[in-house]
Design a protein around this motif. Structure first.
Motif, short mmCIF file in Angstrom:
data_model
loop_
_atom_site.label_atom_id
_atom_site.label_comp_id
_atom_site.label_asym_id
_atom_site.label_seq_id
_atom_site.Cartn_x
_atom_site.Cartn_y
_atom_site.Cartn_z
N GLY A 118 -3.52 89.26 -0.59
CA GLY A 118 -3.44 90.15 0.57
C GLY A 118 -2.38 91.22 0.44
O GLY A 118 -2.45 92.25 1.11
N HIS A 119 -1.38 91.02 -0.44
CA HIS A 119 -0.32 92.01 -0.60
C HIS A 119 -0.86 93.35 -1.10
O HIS A 119 -0.59 94.41 -0.53
CB HIS A 119 0.74 91.49 -1.57
CG HIS A 119 1.71 90.53 -0.95
ND1 HIS A 119 1.55 89.17 -1.04
CD2 HIS A 119 2.83 90.74 -0.23
CE1 HIS A 119 2.56 88.57 -0.40
NE2 HIS A 119 3.34 89.50 0.10
N ILE B 63 -1.89 89.33 9.25
CA ILE B 63 -1.56 90.35 10.25
C ILE B 63 -1.54 89.68 11.63
O ILE B 63 -2.48 88.94 11.97
CB ILE B 63 -2.58 91.50 10.26
CG1 ILE B 63 -2.59 92.21 8.90
CG2 ILE B 63 -2.28 92.49 11.37
CD1 ILE B 63 -1.33 93.00 8.59
N PRO B 64 -0.51 89.91 12.47
CA PRO B 64 -0.48 89.33 13.81
C PRO B 64 -1.42 90.08 14.76
O PRO B 64 -0.99 90.78 15.67
CB PRO B 64 0.98 89.48 14.22
CG PRO B 64 1.47 90.67 13.47
CD PRO B 64 0.74 90.64 12.15
N ALA B 65 -2.70 89.94 14.53
CA ALA B 65 -3.71 90.60 15.36
C ALA B 65 -4.98 89.78 15.32
O ALA B 65 -5.19 88.99 14.40
CB ALA B 65 -3.97 92.02 14.85
N SER C 75 1.77 97.45 7.86
CA SER C 75 3.13 97.22 7.37
C SER C 75 3.65 95.85 7.80
O SER C 75 4.65 95.36 7.27
CB SER C 75 4.08 98.31 7.88
OG SER C 75 4.19 98.25 9.31
N ALA C 76 2.98 95.22 8.77
CA ALA C 76 3.41 93.91 9.27
C ALA C 76 2.80 92.77 8.46
O ALA C 76 2.92 91.61 8.87
CB ALA C 76 3.02 93.77 10.75
N PHE C 77 2.16 93.06 7.32
CA PHE C 77 1.51 92.00 6.56
C PHE C 77 2.50 90.94 6.12
O PHE C 77 3.57 91.23 5.59
CB PHE C 77 0.81 92.57 5.32
CG PHE C 77 0.22 91.50 4.44
CD1 PHE C 77 -0.99 90.91 4.76
CD2 PHE C 77 0.91 91.05 3.31
CE1 PHE C 77 -1.53 89.91 3.96
CE2 PHE C 77 0.38 90.06 2.51
CZ PHE C 77 -0.84 89.49 2.85
#
Length: 447
Positions: A140-141, A348-350, A439-441
């Motif tokens: 995922g990076h 991701i916090p979503a 950017s929050a990954f």
């Protein structure tokens, strides 16, 4: 079923970067089709077709009749002869140490166990590249970095000449796509050139793999022998990521239309519903993208807004949603009934929610993006997109009793704040990607 299977195979070939032309040959028999397929396979470099031997065929039939592995019974039907036959001929040519089988069929391993043979290396199709090279599937990076890389640059004009500020390689296929779309539509247009002029948005990423510890090909002036730069912090780490990237795009075509007086009229027609698929590589130095390059020619397609049936339209939408990086969502939210479901975006916090509703042949979807609230206990709605598939009664040809259903009977409409309406169902993944904070990954982010 045949149509859907052909569509799926065509999509896999396109995602692999292979050109898929509309078949123009007509075959008079089943044997002619088989001969054409074998001839095409034989023309591929390093591909060898292994003929089936009589001995393997006979043993395979015995396996099926006697229900010996890999044969099995489904209800009252015995199957497995075909798998047994090709496996027997393969193992007759090489030892297990020399074989890698590309398959997701668990019966292959059962066959080797039943024959008391060493199980060879077995990999799924998506694991093949990593098995052959020093490459791993991205955690995922790289995917998040590639998304951020393009979101900073899009929209962008397609470069021409020596302008290499944003280059995904040569883009081919738009002229033939326009010709196929206009063939039989009643117009007399003749296309004399077409090109993609602008990349509008990032619509998806697929098949991300990473090659680790590649050599640094940056030219560096040689240092004197025994000299160490006082500002040296050690050797930088270099990796290369490979990905299939999908863009919403715009294009134009130069066309010629014959007039009544015989003199043709030449004009330039814009096309707003273009999709570009590119095979790209990205060079990472110490975790940041420092260069991007095309691995092969990119391909341009025209996105359709009409479909022959409602299921085809729905599968087009779900196929597009699978290309949102990290989205883990059931791609079949409903059969013949309504359904609500939630999906997470890996790292991701979503969250993404889908509210699906059916009404006879029509259907509609609400796709919503949610973020955690400041307290973290609840979620807050970021934005919502509406997708509707409606039947067009004008697609019925003839009378109510003696008529028949024509093509393109179901139309797609998409609405959302800041969403492009020119790209059909593909606007939905592009809209989601643009609204997520990549950017929050964090790979440890809970799903």
């Amino acid at each position: 079923m045949v149509k859907n299977a052909a569509r799926d195979e065509r999509d896999r070939l396109k995602q692999a970067g292979l050109r898929v032309d509309v078949p123009t040959a007509h075959y008079g028999s089943r044997e002619e089709v088989i001969d054409a397929v074998l001839a095409n396979l034989s023309a591929i470099p390093h591909v060898r077709i292994i003929p089936l031997t009589g001995a393997s065929a006979a043993e395979a039939l015995k396996d099926q009749v006697l229900v010996r592995e890999p044969a099995k019974v489904k209800g009252v039907v015995k199957s497995g002869a075909s798998d047994s036959a090709w496996l027997r001929d393969v193992v007759a040519l090489a030892s297990s140490e020399e074989i890698m089988i590309v398959s997701s069929d668990g019966d292959v391993k059962k066959a080797f166990a039943a024959w008391r043979r060493q199980v060879p290396l077995i990999r799924k199709r998506e694991q093949l590249r990593a098995a052959l090279f020093d490459i791993t599937v991205d955690d995922g990076h790289a995917q998040a970095a590639i998304v951020s890389y393009f979101l900073k640059q899009l929209p962008a004009d397609v470069p021409s000449g020596d302008d290499s500020s944003f280059d995904i390689g040569r883009i081919v296929g738009l002229e033939s796509a326009i010709a196929r779309r206009s063939d039989g539509d009643g117009t007399s247009l003749s296309t004399y050139g077409a090109s993609v002029t602008r990349l509008v948005a990032l619509a998806g990423i697929a098949d991300v793999t990473v090659e680790h510890d590649v050599p640094d090909d940056t030219p560096v002036a040689p240092e004197p022998r025994g000299y160490t730069r006082p500002d040296s912090l050690g050797t930088a780490k270099h990796h290369v990521a490979y990905a299939t990237v999908f863009f919403l795009a715009q294009g134009e075509a130069t066309v010629q239309t014959p007039l009544n007086d015989g003199d043709p009229e030449v004009s330039v027609i814009p096309y707003e519903n273009v999709m570009v698929r590119a095979q790209l590589s990205f060079r990472f130095t110490d975790g940041a993208i420092t260069a991007a390059a095309a691995e092969t020619d990119a391909t341009a397609l025209l996105i359709q807004h009409e479909y022959d049936d409602d299921d085809e339209a729905f599968h087009a939408l779900t196929d597009a949603l699978t290309l949102v990086p990290g989205l883990e969502l059931d791609t079949d939210p409903f059969g013949d009934s309504d359904a609500d479901l939630n999906g997470s975006i890996r790292g991701i916090p979503a969250q993404v929610s889908v509210d699906a509703r059916r009404d006879s042949g029509d259907w509609s979807l609400s796709v919503a993006l949610w973020h955690p609230s400041q307290g973290g206990q609840e979620r807050e709605l970021d934005a919502e997109a509406e997708v509707a598939c409606t039947y067009n009664p004008d697609s019925w040809w003839g009378g109510s009793r003696d008529g028949f259903q024509g093509p393109d009977g179901y139309q797609i409409s998409v609405t959302a704040p800041g969403l492009s309406t020119n790209h059909g169902v593909w606007a939905v993944p592009a809209w989601l990607i643009s609204r997520i904070d990549w950017s929050a990954f964090d790979p440890n982010e809970p799903a």
